[in-house]
Design a protein around this motif. Structure first.
Motif: not given
Length: 508
Positions: A57-66, A267-276
């Protein structure tokens, strides 16, 4: 033959996630849509480079499952999200403090896991780890959840003795039990300050239980000032919340609006860090592939827009009933004179491979000591095995702000300390530097910037909302709602004024 009054209902300029998501909503409403993209591929900044079987990934921004738009967004039914291990790893004084899952292997919320790590830091003596080893804090054990949850109950404000750190708080479940600090260690045994775990748990628990509308109604300050004003010790902010929020916001100085920081913590408290799964590009490719054939046109550069036409360098003028500009902020300002261009946070992602990966168990690793350029790092192939060929590990590390002159050498030295192992044999796969990676959200920041400039002319993207994937998708939803309302009420407009109307006066 007479030329038709228009060739398509709506032209969407830009095939990033905002433009593609908007095209789904429009075509689902029966509106004929053409998406024009100047690049030879879709996705914009959500792009992935393929090198020798690796997906980088060029940027690799973190996503949330929430993120709600990931769960219900059109065209994303086939999206697979790969979650990081619960919580994070904090590197402090040469040691890793791991956020562990509860007994029995069940999952926990990321905020709870992070708090486990902070409490371990506060109760464990600070000694150096053995070479190459990972030392965790005092053993943690979960406590049964509090069944008396009432969100509107005011939080407990009285001081609790050290033996009662597990006392329940309204709005959250009890987390862990920890013992008292070892006698004689005093402040040295609690690197974030005596009593900090209790205050930090209370603060994050309240954010997790607070509705988003109430978070957005809070007074707005820069995030670092807001954290200090909420009674958290400077050592807690610098040792835990600063590295966490820096990773979530791509803002090492925490100049971001406190409201945006609160949303990130929520968002951090409500879900999990994730990647596609398969790389960041998979998400826009899924959106593009689910659109009707012939909707997306790459390699088409739009040079000007009006309320009822766009002009392209390759195909001349295309007439339409409405135009939606869904590009990055700078390109949008070039097409819409007067549109404000925000500042940006630069991001550099360095990808390495090794056949002897560090044992981090799929966690995101943050540096509490800030002893080098790396803000956060992870063995990405532990999170998503599809990103590396068999027998090889992919380690991706993010540098925020302007990178050092010899970024790869500086990152290698820092990673050697963070992972407790030599990086001399690691192979560098790519160094991706993006100067305008993430729009800055300094206060005052309007989280709902206008998406309707004129009837027939609209704009969306992460620069109109929050500088996240969720913000880009939500701004597309808002823009489509305004556009469809105009089309449905007959305010689209061009019969009385058949000539293209300049957007200059509508720029916001």
């Amino acid at each position: 033959m007479l030329e038709p009054a228009y060739q398509v209902d709506v032209v969407v300029v830009g095939a990033g996630v905002a433009g593609l998501s908007a095209a789904h909503r429009l075509t689902s409403a029966g509106v004929t849509t053409a998406v024009l993209e100047a690049a030879p591929y879709v996705g914009g900044r959500m792009s992935t480079e393929k090198v020798d079987g690796f997906r980088l990934d060029r940027i690799g921004q973190l996503l949330f499952t929430s993120y709600p738009q990931l769960g219900r967004g059109p065209g994303l039914d086939a999206l697979v999200l790969r979650s990081f291990a619960p919580g994070v790893l904090l590197h402090s004084d040469g040691r890793h403090h791991r956020a562990g899952a509860p007994a029995g292997g069940g999952s926990v919320r990321s905020a709870r896991g992070a708090l486990h790590a902070v409490r371990a830091l506060a109760s464990a003596p600070r000694s150096s780890a053995p070479p190459g080893g990972v030392r965790t804090g005092r053993a943690l054990r979960p406590v049964p959840p509090d069944t008396g949850f009432r969100p509107d109950t005011p939080p407990h404000t009285g001081a609790a003795p050290a033996a009662r750190l597990d006392a329940p708080f309204p709005g959250t479940a009890p987390l862990v039990r920890t013992g008292r600090p070892r006698p004689g260690l005093g402040e040295r045994a609690q690197p974030f300050g005596i009593g900090a775990p209790l205050r930090l748990r209370t603060a994050l628990a309240r954010i997790a239980a607070t509705p988003v509308e109430r978070l957005l109604a809070r007074p707005e300050l820069p995030a670092d000032q807001a954290l200090a004003a909420r009674g958290l010790p400077a050592r807690t902010v610098d040792g835990f919340l600063r590295p966490l929020l820096s990773a979530l916001l791509c803002d090492p100085d925490l100049t971001t609006s406190s409201r945006c920081a609160d949303l990130a913590l929520h968002a951090f408290a409500s879900g999990r860090l994730c990647l596609p799964e398969g790389g960041a590009e998979v998400l826009p490719e899924l959106l593009a592939g689910a659109l009707p054939p012939g909707t997306v046109h790459t390699g088409v550069r739009v040079t000007s827009v009006a309320t009822n036409s766009v002009t392209t360098a390759e195909h001349g003028e295309i007439r339409c009933r409405a135009v939606l500009v869904a590009t990055d902020a700078r390109t949008a300002a070039e097409l819409l004179p007067g549109l404000r261009v925000p500042d940006f946070h630069p991001v550099t992602v360095v990808h390495h491979t090794t056949d002897e990966p560090p044992a981090t168990g799929g966690h995101l690793l943050l540096d509490s000591d800030r002893g080098g350029p790396v803000a956060h790092t992870a063995v990405i192939s532990h999170v998503d095995p599809s990103r590396a060929p068999a027998g090889r590990a992919l380690v991706s590390s993010t540098v925020l702000g302007e990178p050092p002159a010899d970024v790869d050498a500086a990152v290698r030295r820092h990673l050697s300390r963070l992972y407790g192992t030599s990086t001399a044999r690691w192979e560098t796969l790519a160094v991706h530097h993006t100067r305008e990676a993430v729009p800055a959200m300094r206060p005052p920041h309007d989280l709902r910037r206008p998406v309707r400039l004129l009837a027939g002319l609209y704009v969306c993207g992460d620069h109109r909302d929050t500088s996240t994937l969720q913000g880009a998708l939500h701004s597309a939803h808002r823009a489509c709602a305004a556009l469809l309302a105009d089309l449905g009420t007959g305010r689209s407009l061009h019969r009385a004024d058949p000539e293209p109307t300049s957007p200059r006066a509508a720029a916001a």
